[in-house]
Design a protein around this motif. Structure first.
Motif, mmCIF file in Angstrom:
data_model
loop_
_atom_site.group_PDB
_atom_site.id
_atom_site.type_symbol
_atom_site.label_atom_id
_atom_site.label_comp_id
_atom_site.label_asym_id
_atom_site.label_seq_id
_atom_site.Cartn_x
_atom_site.Cartn_y
_atom_site.Cartn_z
ATOM 1 N N VAL A 81 0.815 -1.203 0.000
ATOM 2 C CA VAL A 81 0.000 0.000 0.000
ATOM 3 C C VAL A 81 0.851 1.256 0.000
ATOM 4 C CG1 VAL A 81 -1.785 1.279 1.253
ATOM 5 C CG2 VAL A 81 -1.824 -1.227 1.233
ATOM 6 N N VAL B 2 1.825 5.242 -1.671
ATOM 7 C CA VAL B 2 0.442 5.325 -2.166
ATOM 8 C C VAL B 2 0.421 5.836 -3.600
ATOM 9 C CG1 VAL B 2 -1.754 6.524 -1.836
ATOM 10 C CG2 VAL B 2 -0.552 5.577 0.129
ATOM 11 N N ASP C 6 -4.280 3.380 -10.494
ATOM 12 C CA ASP C 6 -5.596 3.956 -10.197
ATOM 13 C C ASP C 6 -6.686 3.420 -11.111
ATOM 14 O OD1 ASP C 6 -4.683 5.168 -12.412
ATOM 15 O OD2 ASP C 6 -4.699 7.230 -11.607
ATOM 16 N N ARG D 223 -5.122 0.764 -6.326
ATOM 17 C CA ARG D 223 -5.710 1.287 -5.086
ATOM 18 C C ARG D 223 -7.036 0.605 -4.798
ATOM 19 N NH1 ARG D 223 -5.469 6.685 -2.737
ATOM 20 N NH2 ARG D 223 -7.303 6.910 -1.401
ATOM 21 N N SER D 224 -7.808 0.380 -5.855
ATOM 22 C CA SER D 224 -9.130 -0.235 -5.674
ATOM 23 C C SER D 224 -9.021 -1.664 -5.155
ATOM 24 C CB SER D 224 -9.890 -0.225 -7.000
ATOM 25 O OG SER D 224 -9.091 -0.831 -8.016
ATOM 26 N N GLU E 163 -7.459 -0.880 -1.047
ATOM 27 C CA GLU E 163 -8.110 0.020 -0.080
ATOM 28 C C GLU E 163 -9.162 -0.692 0.787
ATOM 29 O OE1 GLU E 163 -9.150 3.782 -1.653
ATOM 30 O OE2 GLU E 163 -9.585 4.601 0.337
ATOM 31 N N VAL F 114 -8.014 -2.574 4.022
ATOM 32 C CA VAL F 114 -7.570 -1.855 5.221
ATOM 33 C C VAL F 114 -8.632 -1.886 6.339
ATOM 34 C CG1 VAL F 114 -6.739 0.365 6.099
ATOM 35 C CG2 VAL F 114 -5.920 -0.508 3.896
ATOM 36 N N TRP G 197 -4.873 4.009 6.402
ATOM 37 C CA TRP G 197 -6.068 4.753 6.032
ATOM 38 C C TRP G 197 -5.744 6.226 5.832
ATOM 39 C CZ3 TRP G 197 -10.262 2.941 4.105
ATOM 40 C CH2 TRP G 197 -11.462 3.656 4.140
ATOM 41 N N LEU H 118 -3.784 6.770 2.777
ATOM 42 C CA LEU H 118 -4.622 6.662 1.588
ATOM 43 C C LEU H 118 -5.420 7.952 1.368
ATOM 44 C CD1 LEU H 118 -5.754 2.958 1.957
ATOM 45 C CD2 LEU H 118 -4.609 3.898 -0.061
ATOM 46 N N HIS I 82 -7.369 9.716 3.774
ATOM 47 C CA HIS I 82 -8.592 9.983 4.539
ATOM 48 C C HIS I 82 -8.260 10.862 5.730
ATOM 49 C CE1 HIS I 82 -10.821 6.960 2.261
ATOM 50 N NE2 HIS I 82 -9.706 6.243 2.296
ATOM 51 N N ASN J 210 -16.862 2.466 7.496
ATOM 52 C CA ASN J 210 -15.901 2.169 6.435
ATOM 53 C C ASN J 210 -15.826 0.692 6.049
ATOM 54 O OD1 ASN J 210 -14.944 4.835 6.075
ATOM 55 N ND2 ASN J 210 -13.894 4.659 8.049
#
Length: 738
Positions: A570, A573, A578, A628-629, A632, A635, A650, A653, A655, A664
């Motif tokens: 991860v 990032v 993407d 990422r999809s 994510e 997590v 998180w 990423l 947030h 979440n």
RNA sequence: GCCGGGGUGGCGAAAUGGUAGACGCAGGGGACUUAAAAUCCCCCGGGGGCAACCCCAUCUGGGUUCGAAUCCCAGCCCCGGCACCA
């Protein structure tokens, strides 16, 4: 003196460090007057409603702790705290009438969502047995009022007797038996050495011997006494009873195999049909009549050993020929018409002895007044706080250390104002913990133990997880207290914990890990080296939660490596792709979300973690770059296990809010979990001969067609006729040939 | 003695009627590297076979079933609780 705050601080530190997410705004400390004030209030609630009483009874005394203990705190004859063999003493103590609740405590178990093993432990402990109370007239002893009183003495197992134990000027000896059908075979009686009628029954010629025996038994600790293998001992008192069924005079003995604490402390001995009585009768040459015959036996078939099985009655007068089951009811009824029997349910469970001769613990809020008796301290004078003392060690006397603090115990009676004395015993610390869950949500409130509205919102506890070693201690006490408070209309539920699961024990190099036995795995250095998250993850991964597991130091490498790879997958990032997830990976992702979501509430932690590992392996397979999809959603899935790492990832990423702030948890799409090709196992006569890749939902005919193309399947079909086809879509095709 | 829970690779364990051993530890081999670490790939219950494959294997013995680690019967062993409870 300041040990407790220090311990609390250390526990708190460790719990925070490991990332336990507790509501630190609602803590209790049972040693603080702010808390034990309400423990005292609870005592008074029970006292005012007849559920707390002071009575003299045989109690367990730990000579090392120098205090009495509840039965539940004696483990196989040893003190629960220090493993010292306990002794029996007869001292007046405070008891809670938990035995009044035996039936309900037992009944509710059936419907409760608790670990089976815990329910069974409680069931055994409560120990319900159905039978009868029988009364044997005692010969040659005047039923003086004192004797009658001592013989009717309260027995908390079972309901108190309704008929005074004397009839037609004869004193009656009460016994409990599960086999009233064998009363014609009762050839002698045995009293526990501590039984109150022993004195009256003993004739002068036997007195020395009886006294010597009683003395010997008194000195024995409970471990020695209850040793089943030891040879039976006993002494004849010289007294006799009349068998109410046969009219025969039968001798009365005392023996330590009869326990004062169970039933009435006296038995009718039926050596023909009870193994213990048989052994005793054989040793002391007492008659062993047969009153039950198995099929093929007659009234005179000799008894080589006690016969405890089914059969019909013999040598039992008008009841001859009845089956045991029928005879139990009929004989009880026959004797009860003469006032000599009552059907009775007896429980092994005893009243909870809650007084302790220690310094530490909430003082029992009672004032003893010569005129008014035991008077409750008024609620507005609570808490009764512990005085500061120099020497708080208990002593051999059986009297609490507080009894040495005259300026503390001297007080005046709240009722009449005359000089009076405070109760100097404190209550069992298990009482503190028997209601703490009620206090948690209401810790902000000073005026009540627990607020009704708040309590309705938060309780009963949805899911309670703990060690099974508390099965008959904390868990039973908490149920009792909750049930009592329900009956007193303080609570609208009567069971405190809707769901209970016993966790397994962690074992390391053969020794168990527990709070009392010491930590065989010390968390601090492990956390130092691997971090709290790795440690948590490993503990959850090493075996099924409810069974515990074997902690092997090297094993932590697995979870450690996994978290490391997760981080590296991860963390730059910016390097994450993407685009949309790879379809294969996406399917796996949805399957993983489904599995973890389903298994976490079922405590299927080890398999949930395995699923996440599998998923990460798929994401990284062949060194591929994750999108990422793809990562994510993983997590939040890991967050319950590894809160620190999850929070950090998180945030990286992008947030702003804590991962625990919003909703979440990822959702899975059932459509995305389905495989479009499946591996079908092809069996011939139940043996796998090939596997074929076919589209999901392939029809049987098509699957069969495909299977036939497999040379290794065909070999077995050659020249044989397919007699049966079993097709489990997407899984297996079994061809039965003959 | 009674009541629970168990018995599956070298190890911790998955699978609760449908390809036994997922996942992980330990072990072995390979790629990358000057080298090591890290990472990635492969092997890893036993036996047989050049191979395709075959046989055996979930404590033991029986049974049910097309098919059993899983269900049934009998027994052995380990862990936990209770235990002279009348």
């Amino acid at each position: 003196m300041d040990l407790i705050p220090r311990n609390v601080a250390n526990f708190t530190r460790q719990l925070r460090r490991i990332g336990g997410m507790f509501d630190w705004d609602h803590t209790v400390d049972t040693t603080q007057p702010e808390y034990y004030r309400w423990t005292q209030w609870l005592f008074l609630q029970l006292f005012r409603n007849g559920l707390a009483e002071r009575k003299e009874a045989p109690v367990n005394w730990c000579p090392s702790c120098m205090t009495v203990l509840a039965n539940e705190q004696v483990m196989a004859g040893l003190c629960e705290r220090c493993d010292t063999p306990v002794e029996q003493r007869r001292i007046a103590q405070w008891f809670f009438r938990i035995s009044d609740y035996a039936e309900r405590l037992l009944d509710n178990l059936r419907e409760m969502d608790w670990s089976e093993t815990t329910k069974k432990a409680q069931e055994n402990w409560i120990g319900r047995s159905e039978g009868a109370l029988l009364r044997f007239p005692v010969l040659g002893v005047e039923p003086t009022p004192e004797l009658v009183e001592s013989a009717t003495e309260e027995s908390d197992a079972g309901e108190g007797s309704t008929v005074a134990p004397s009839i037609d000027d004869e004193l009656l000896l009460e016994v409990f038996t599960t086999r009233p059908d064998t009363v014609f075979g009762a050839s002698y009686m045995v009293l526990a050495p501590e039984h109150p009628l022993v004195d009256a029954l003993t004739i002068p010629e036997q007195r020395d011997e009886v006294e010597a025996y009683r003395e010997r038994v008194r000195k024995m600790d409970m471990v020695a006494r209850k040793k089943v293998e030891k040879e039976k001992t006993g002494v004849f008192t010289g007294g006799y009873c009349r068998n109410p069924a046969t009219g025969q005079e039968i001798p009365v003995w005392i023996a330590d195999y009869v326990l004062m604490e169970y039933g009435t402390g006296a038995i009718m001995a039926v050596p023909g049909h009870d193994e213990r009585d048989f052994e005793f009768a054989s040793r002391f040459d007492l008659p062993i009549p047969r009153v039950v015959a198995a099929p093929g036996e007659d009234p005179d078939t000799p008894l080589e050993e006690a016969y405890v099985g089914p059969g019909h009655l013999v040598n039992s007068g008008e009841f001859d020929g009845l089956e045991v089951d029928e005879a139990i009811g009929q004989i009880t009824e026959w004797l009860s018409e003469q006032g000599l029997a009552e059907a009775r349910v007896n429980y092994r469970l005893h009243d909870w002895c809650i007084s302790r001769q220690r310094y530490w613990g909430p003082p029992i809020p009672i004032v003893h007044c010569d005129a008014c008796g035991a008077v409750p301290v008024p609620d507005d004078q609570l808490p009764v706080t512990l005085p500061r003392v120099e020497d708080f060690r208990p002593d051999e006397s059986g009297v609490s250390p507080l009894a040495r603090v005259r300026e503390w115990y001297e007080t005046e009676c709240p009722e009449c104002g005359e000089p009076a004395r405070r109760e100097t015993d404190v209550s069992d610390t298990f009482l503190d913990s028997a209601w703490y869950f009620l206090r948690y949500p209401s810790t902000d409130l000073d005026g009540v133990a627990f607020d009704p509205a708040i309590t309705r919102t938060w309780l009963p506890v949805d899911c309670y997880i703990g060690g099974n070693e508390h099965a008959v201690l904390h868990l039973l006490y908490a149920r009792f207290i909750t049930m009592a408070l329900h009956d007193l209309e303080w609570l609208d539920f009567e069971e405190p914990f809707s769901r209970f699961r016993a966790h397994g024990l962690i074992v390391r190099e053969g020794s168990k890990m527990s709070k009392s036995k010491g930590n065989v795995v010390v968390p601090d250095p492990i956390i130092e080296e691997y971090g709290a998250d790795t440690f948590r993850l490993y503990l959850m991964f090493l075996g099924p939660f409810e069974e515990g597991g074997d902690y092997r130091d090297a094993g932590i490498q697995g979870p450690f490596g996994f978290l490391k790879r997760l981080w590296e997958t991860v963390v730059p990032v910016d390097a994450l792709g993407d685009g949309p997830p790879d379809p294969e990976v996406e399917r796996k992702l949805h399957q993983t979300i489904e599995q973890v979501t389903r298994q976490v509430p079922e405590l299927g932690y080890n398999t949930s973690i395995a699923a996440m590992m599998e998923y990460l392996n798929a994401v990284r397979s062949g060194g591929r770059q994750a999108t990422r999809s793809e990562v994510e959603p993983l997590v939040p899935l890991i967050a319950p296990f590894c809160p620190h790492l999850a929070e950090e990832l998180w945030s990286r990423l992008g947030h702003d809010e804590s991962i625990f702030q919003g909703a979440n948890w990822p959702a899975w799409d059932p459509e995305k979990t389905v495989e479009d090709t499946v591996t079908l196992a092809v069996q011939v006569n139940g043996k796998v001969r090939a596997t074929v890749e076919i589209p999901a939902d392939t029809s049987e005919a098509e699957a069969l067609e495909r299977a036939r193309q497999e040379p290794n399947v065909n070999r077995y079909l050659d020249g044989a006729e397919i007699r049966r086809v079993i097709y489990v879509p997407d899984r297996l095709l079994n061809l039965v040939v003959g």
